[in-house]
Design a protein around this motif. Structure first.
Motif, PDB file in Angstrom:
ATOM      1  N   TYR A   8       0.828  -1.207   0.000  1.00  0.00           N
ATOM      2  CA  TYR A   8       0.000   0.000   0.000  1.00  0.00           C
ATOM      3  C   TYR A   8       0.864   1.259   0.000  1.00  0.00           C
ATOM      4  O   TYR A   8       0.572   2.223  -0.735  1.00  0.00           O
ATOM      5  N   ALA A   9       1.921   1.251   0.808  1.00  0.00           N
ATOM      6  CA  ALA A   9       2.814   2.413   0.856  1.00  0.00           C
ATOM      7  C   ALA A   9       3.458   2.666  -0.504  1.00  0.00           C
ATOM      8  O   ALA A   9       3.553   3.825  -0.957  1.00  0.00           O
ATOM      9  N   LEU A  10       3.880   1.607  -1.174  1.00  0.00           N
ATOM     10  CA  LEU A  10       4.467   1.756  -2.510  1.00  0.00           C
ATOM     11  C   LEU A  10       3.444   2.329  -3.493  1.00  0.00           C
ATOM     12  O   LEU A  10       3.772   3.177  -4.328  1.00  0.00           O
ATOM     13  N   SER A  11       2.221   1.860  -3.361  1.00  0.00           N
ATOM     14  CA  SER A  11       1.183   2.368  -4.264  1.00  0.00           C
ATOM     15  C   SER A  11       0.905   3.847  -4.018  1.00  0.00           C
ATOM     16  O   SER A  11       0.580   4.592  -4.948  1.00  0.00           O
ATOM     17  N   ARG A  12       1.040   4.283  -2.755  1.00  0.00           N
ATOM     18  CA  ARG A  12       0.839   5.704  -2.465  1.00  0.00           C
ATOM     19  C   ARG A  12       1.960   6.548  -3.060  1.00  0.00           C
ATOM     20  O   ARG A  12       1.736   7.696  -3.443  1.00  0.00           O
ATOM     21  N   VAL A  13       3.151   5.991  -3.120  1.00  0.00           N
ATOM     22  CA  VAL A  13       4.253   6.704  -3.762  1.00  0.00           C
ATOM     23  C   VAL A  13       3.942   6.909  -5.248  1.00  0.00           C
ATOM     24  O   VAL A  13       4.129   7.999  -5.798  1.00  0.00           O
ATOM     25  N   VAL A  14       3.434   5.848  -5.884  1.00  0.00           N
ATOM     26  CA  VAL A  14       3.105   5.934  -7.305  1.00  0.00           C
ATOM     27  C   VAL A  14       1.984   6.953  -7.540  1.00  0.00           C
ATOM     28  O   VAL A  14       2.090   7.832  -8.410  1.00  0.00           O
ATOM     29  N   SER A  15       0.907   6.842  -6.773  1.00  0.00           N
ATOM     30  CA  SER A  15      -0.215   7.773  -6.952  1.00  0.00           C
ATOM     31  C   SER A  15       0.202   9.211  -6.655  1.00  0.00           C
ATOM     32  O   SER A  15      -0.198  10.142  -7.358  1.00  0.00           O
ATOM     33  N   SER A  16       1.011   9.390  -5.611  1.00  0.00           N
ATOM     34  CA  SER A  16       1.477  10.740  -5.270  1.00  0.00           C
ATOM     35  C   SER A  16       2.330  11.318  -6.395  1.00  0.00           C
ATOM     36  O   SER A  16       2.250  12.514  -6.694  1.00  0.00           O
ATOM     37  N   ALA A  17       3.145  10.464  -6.999  1.00  0.00           N
ATOM     38  CA  ALA A  17       3.997  10.926  -8.089  1.00  0.00           C
ATOM     39  C   ALA A  17       3.154  11.394  -9.270  1.00  0.00           C
ATOM     40  O   ALA A  17       3.428  12.446  -9.876  1.00  0.00           O
ATOM     41  N   TRP A  18       2.112  10.631  -9.607  1.00  0.00           N
ATOM     42  CA  TRP A  18       1.249  11.033 -10.722  1.00  0.00           C
ATOM     43  C   TRP A  18       0.522  12.337 -10.394  1.00  0.00           C
ATOM     44  O   TRP A  18       0.460  13.252 -11.223  1.00  0.00           O
ATOM     45  N   LEU A  19      -0.039  12.427  -9.199  1.00  0.00           N
ATOM     46  CA  LEU A  19      -0.782  13.630  -8.816  1.00  0.00           C
ATOM     47  C   LEU A  19       0.127  14.857  -8.782  1.00  0.00           C
ATOM     48  O   LEU A  19      -0.190  15.908  -9.352  1.00  0.00           O
ATOM     49  N   ALA A  20       1.283  14.718  -8.120  1.00  0.00           N
ATOM     50  CA  ALA A  20       2.199  15.848  -7.988  1.00  0.00           C
ATOM     51  C   ALA A  20       2.790  16.239  -9.341  1.00  0.00           C
ATOM     52  O   ALA A  20       2.926  17.436  -9.655  1.00  0.00           O
ATOM     53  N   GLY A  21       3.128  15.237 -10.142  1.00  0.00           N
ATOM     54  CA  GLY A  21       3.705  15.528 -11.451  1.00  0.00           C
ATOM     55  C   GLY A  21       2.738  16.260 -12.356  1.00  0.00           C
ATOM     56  O   GLY A  21       3.106  17.259 -13.006  1.00  0.00           O
ATOM     57  N   LEU A  22       1.501  15.803 -12.392  1.00  0.00           N
ATOM     58  CA  LEU A  22       0.514  16.459 -13.248  1.00  0.00           C
ATOM     59  C   LEU A  22       0.119  17.825 -12.707  1.00  0.00           C
ATOM     60  O   LEU A  22      -0.147  18.750 -13.481  1.00  0.00           O
ATOM     61  N   PHE A  23       0.099  17.968 -11.386  1.00  0.00           N
ATOM     62  CA  PHE A  23      -0.184  19.291 -10.809  1.00  0.00           C
ATOM     63  C   PHE A  23       0.915  20.279 -11.185  1.00  0.00           C
ATOM     64  O   PHE A  23       0.638  21.414 -11.581  1.00  0.00           O
ATOM     65  N   THR A  24       2.166  19.838 -11.077  1.00  0.00           N
ATOM     66  CA  THR A  24       3.295  20.712 -11.417  1.00  0.00           C
ATOM     67  C   THR A  24       3.268  21.089 -12.897  1.00  0.00           C
ATOM     68  O   THR A  24       3.459  22.260 -13.262  1.00  0.00           O
ATOM     69  N   LEU A  25       3.006  20.096 -13.748  1.00  0.00           N
ATOM     70  CA  LEU A  25       2.925  20.354 -15.180  1.00  0.00           C
ATOM     71  C   LEU A  25       1.789  21.317 -15.501  1.00  0.00           C
ATOM     72  O   LEU A  25       1.967  22.276 -16.260  1.00  0.00           O
ATOM     73  N   ALA A  26       0.615  21.066 -14.907  1.00  0.00           N
ATOM     74  CA  ALA A  26      -0.538  21.914 -15.189  1.00  0.00           C
ATOM     75  C   ALA A  26      -0.309  23.341 -14.717  1.00  0.00           C
ATOM     76  O   ALA A  26      -0.675  24.306 -15.404  1.00  0.00           O
TER      77      ALA A  26
END
Length: 397
Positions: A22-40
């Motif tokens: 679960y912790a690993l999955s949160r790293v992945v989801s956080s990366a997608w959310l943070a990356g797309l937020f930064t890009l946007a």
């Protein structure tokens, strides 16, 4: 070194492995959310949900979370807002009180004011912790029905699914999942009265708990037919009492909304206000929303498409391999799908609203096919950024 770590993880207690996953999955989801937020943010993309403070915290808690924040700060309105036509407009009564109450409680304990982005930050933490609890309980459910190997893969597919990022945003989903999975686990263990605290609280967290009541009814009928004398009177009484209480709790919120606002149909009218942007103003008739949505955009072909989808669902639940998940998982999952068909207008929120049937991820067909498991896992990870774009920049989560 990686091999050593992997060996230690595999030899650890299952709950530890689940939490690591679960912790690993949160790293992945956080990366997608943070990356797309930064890009946007850097590219000046327009966010679908208007926010007074365009920070990552408010990004993680957009749209529905703003209503939860209003509830935590102000409670529910006693008078429903109306649009220009005099019809009920969108308002907080569509959202149940447990999640904002938990966030408010945590804020009070910490001495934090919920103004600004504090609600979103605390809500994110509460949701993430509840998501971990949901993953652990999902593992237990699948382990006790079809075995541990299926269970770990079910958890992986759940945690890395296309909408798994919802487990860590300021929404009520993860808390609802934890409560419902706890109630379902008690149902599987035939500890019917122990379902009550989880199911009743779940009834005021998110809609959908009526599926547990219907699942209990089906389970009781099946046990009567199969076991007869083995289904003891005490268990029968406990099952009936639990089913009635859960059903009453699941139907209570519309009654409460009517009483507080003094307007009959306050909750239903509030829910229908979200339909206007898709199909215009409608009157609610159970079992018709999918057909209304499909025929609005596709005409007769839409109705045919819905019938085809429903036929596939019936075929899936009729399969022996699906029934091998156990009567409790089978009946609850089928009841929940029926609930969605009966009351929900299918749109972009449908994938996240299907997360409560995650116990189906322990299906023997998935366990029997390594290629299918790997494909589903890869699809989940790669579809997450697509879902984030669609839900945060085109529609809303």
């Amino acid at each position: 070194m990686l091999q050593t770590v992997a060996t230690r993880v595999r030899s650890a207690p299952p709950v530890v492995v689940v939490l690591v996953l679960y912790a690993l999955s949160r790293v992945v989801s956080s990366a997608w959310l943070a990356g797309l937020f930064t890009l946007a943010t850097s590219q000046g993309w327009e966010f679908a949900s208007r926010r007074s403070d365009p920070s990552f915290a408010s990004f993680s808690g957009s749209w529905d979370a703003s209503f939860y924040r209003t509830i935590a700060q102000q409670g529910y309105p006693t008078e429903l807002p109306l649009d220009e036509q005099g019809e009920v407009a969108v308002n907080p009564w569509a959202f149940l009180p447990v999640f904002p109450a938990v966030v408010r409680f945590v804020a009070t304990v910490l001495g934090v004011d919920l103004a600004g982005n504090a609600f979103f930050a605390i809500g994110l933490v509460v949701a993430t912790i509840a998501g971990g609890g949901a993953a652990v309980l999902l593992h237990r459910i699948v382990t006790e029905t079809v075995g541990a190997p299926n269970a770990m893969w079910a958890v992986a597919l759940f945690c890395f699914g296309p909408t798994a990022f919802v487990l860590q945003v300021a929404y009520a989903e993860s808390l609802m999942l934890m409560l419902v999975f706890a109630a379902l686990l008690m149902m599987i263990r035939r500890r019917y009265l122990l379902m009550l605290p989880f199911a009743v609280v779940a009834a005021f967290t998110r809609p959908g708990v009526l599926a547990l009541a219907l699942g209990l009814a089906v389970t009781g009928i099946v046990r009567l037919v199969r076991e007869r004398e083995g289904f003891r009177r005490r268990e029968r009484v406990a099952l009936v009492v639990t089913g009635l209480v859960v059903a009453a709790a699941g139907l209570a919120w519309p009654v409460i909304a009517d009483a507080v606002t003094g307007r009959p149909g306050a909750y239903v009218d509030t829910e229908l206000s979200w339909w206007v942007g898709f199909v215009g103003r409608q009157h609610f008739v159970p079992l018709t929303p999918w057909f209304v949505m499909a025929t609005t955009f596709l005409g007769v072909a839409g109705a045919v498409l819905v019938l085809a989808v429903l036929a596939l669902a019936v075929r899936f639940f009729a399969k022996r391999s699906t029934r091998a998940l156990g009567v409790e998982v089978w009946s609850y999952s089928a009841a929940y799908v029926l609930y969605l068909v009966a009351v929900f207008l299918p749109q972009q929120s449908l994938p996240r609203l299907l997360m409560p049937v995650a116990p189906l991820l322990g299906h023997p067909a998935i366990a029997a096919s390594p290629r299918l498991r790997r494909s589903l896992l890869a699809a989940g990870v790669t579809l997450q950024p697509v879902a984030v774009v669609l839900l945060w920049f085109v529609g809303y989560p």
